[in-house]
Design a protein around this motif. Structure first.
Motif, PDB file in Angstrom:
ATOM      1  N   ILE A  24      56.908  91.601  62.674  1.00 55.94           N
ATOM      2  CA  ILE A  24      57.432  90.258  62.903  1.00 55.94           C
ATOM      3  C   ILE A  24      58.032  89.744  61.610  1.00 55.94           C
ATOM      4  N   VAL A  25      59.315  89.340  61.673  1.00 57.28           N
ATOM      5  CA  VAL A  25      59.935  88.734  60.504  1.00 57.28           C
ATOM      6  C   VAL A  25      59.669  87.238  60.561  1.00 57.28           C
ATOM      7  N   VAL A  26      59.391  86.656  59.405  1.00 64.88           N
ATOM      8  CA  VAL A  26      59.055  85.234  59.326  1.00 64.88           C
ATOM      9  C   VAL A  26      60.162  84.514  58.569  1.00 64.88           C
ATOM     10  N   TRP A  42      64.264  85.877  55.166  1.00 69.56           N
ATOM     11  CA  TRP A  42      63.152  86.344  55.974  1.00 69.56           C
ATOM     12  C   TRP A  42      62.115  87.042  55.121  1.00 69.56           C
ATOM     13  N   SER A  43      60.911  87.111  55.635  1.00 73.86           N
ATOM     14  CA  SER A  43      59.837  87.864  55.019  1.00 73.86           C
ATOM     15  C   SER A  43      59.309  88.842  56.065  1.00 73.86           C
ATOM     16  N   LEU A  44      59.120  90.072  55.670  1.00 72.41           N
ATOM     17  CA  LEU A  44      58.595  91.096  56.566  1.00 72.41           C
ATOM     18  C   LEU A  44      57.382  91.712  55.888  1.00 72.41           C
ATOM     19  N   GLY A  45      56.196  91.321  56.333  1.00 75.12           N
ATOM     20  CA  GLY A  45      54.978  91.815  55.715  1.00 75.12           C
ATOM     21  C   GLY A  45      54.846  91.389  54.260  1.00 75.12           C
ATOM     22  N   ALA A  52      67.056  91.749  61.475  1.00 80.58           N
ATOM     23  CA  ALA A  52      67.620  92.915  62.148  1.00 80.58           C
ATOM     24  C   ALA A  52      67.699  92.629  63.640  1.00 80.58           C
ATOM     25  N   ASN A  53      68.729  93.128  64.277  1.00 78.11           N
ATOM     26  CA  ASN A  53      68.895  92.940  65.715  1.00 78.11           C
ATOM     27  C   ASN A  53      67.639  93.421  66.432  1.00 78.11           C
ATOM     28  N   ILE A  54      67.208  92.690  67.414  1.00 83.85           N
ATOM     29  CA  ILE A  54      66.012  92.881  68.250  1.00 83.85           C
ATOM     30  C   ILE A  54      64.704  92.644  67.511  1.00 83.85           C
ATOM     31  N   ALA A  55      64.745  92.159  66.286  1.00 82.60           N
ATOM     32  CA  ALA A  55      63.510  91.851  65.568  1.00 82.60           C
ATOM     33  C   ALA A  55      62.808  90.664  66.222  1.00 82.60           C
ATOM     34  N   VAL A  56      61.502  90.653  66.183  1.00 84.92           N
ATOM     35  CA  VAL A  56      60.729  89.517  66.648  1.00 84.92           C
ATOM     36  C   VAL A  56      60.641  88.539  65.486  1.00 84.92           C
ATOM     37  N   ALA A  57      61.075  87.306  65.720  1.00 89.48           N
ATOM     38  CA  ALA A  57      61.122  86.317  64.646  1.00 89.48           C
ATOM     39  C   ALA A  57      60.095  85.225  64.885  1.00 89.48           C
ATOM     40  N   ARG A  58      59.530  84.722  63.788  1.00 86.86           N
ATOM     41  CA  ARG A  58      58.574  83.622  63.873  1.00 86.86           C
ATOM     42  C   ARG A  58      59.024  82.517  62.923  1.00 86.86           C
ATOM     43  N   THR A  62      55.754  77.609  56.931  1.00 84.57           N
ATOM     44  CA  THR A  62      55.742  78.180  55.595  1.00 84.57           C
ATOM     45  C   THR A  62      57.123  78.202  54.941  1.00 84.57           C
ATOM     46  N   ALA A  63      58.168  77.752  55.638  1.00 84.20           N
ATOM     47  CA  ALA A  63      59.514  77.757  55.069  1.00 84.20           C
ATOM     48  C   ALA A  63      59.564  76.898  53.804  1.00 84.20           C
ATOM     49  N   LEU A  64      60.527  77.180  52.953  1.00 85.35           N
ATOM     50  CA  LEU A  64      60.644  76.498  51.678  1.00 85.35           C
ATOM     51  C   LEU A  64      61.227  75.097  51.786  1.00 85.35           C
ATOM     52  N   GLY A  65      61.603  74.660  52.976  1.00 86.66           N
ATOM     53  CA  GLY A  65      62.174  73.331  53.163  1.00 86.66           C
ATOM     54  C   GLY A  65      62.426  73.061  54.625  1.00 86.66           C
ATOM     55  N   ASN A  66      62.988  71.903  54.929  1.00 86.00           N
ATOM     56  CA  ASN A  66      63.359  71.573  56.306  1.00 86.00           C
ATOM     57  C   ASN A  66      64.803  71.986  56.528  1.00 86.00           C
TER      58      ASN A  66
END
Length: 77
Positions: A24-26, A42-45, A52-58, A62-66
């Protein structure tokens, strides 16, 4: 495979199954507000990544801003 045990003994093994874990990419917003395949937002692990195409995103808090996310391509469900 798994089996179960109770007072009457052990069951036969289940059918073997396999699976591939999906990473899951965050969203971090580390670079800008773009959701594309080239920006490292993005962060991955725990490692900086690109989407990446078809990646599961969350998206979480925790983002650095709005951000208002800017999607550069058509999204599919």
């Amino acid at each position: 495979m798994v089996s179960a045990t109770n007072a009457f003994g052990e069951s036969v093994n289940s059918t073997e199954a396999s699976a591939t874990p999906q990473m899951i990419v965050v969203w971090t917003g580390a670079t800008n507000a773009n959701w594309n395949f080239t920006t490292t937002n993005w962060s991955l692990g725990g490692t900086i990544a690109t989407y990446a195409n078809i990646a599961v995103a969350r998206f979480d808090d925790t983002a650095l801003g709005n951000f208002t996310i800017s999607v550069a391509t058509t999204c599919r469900r």
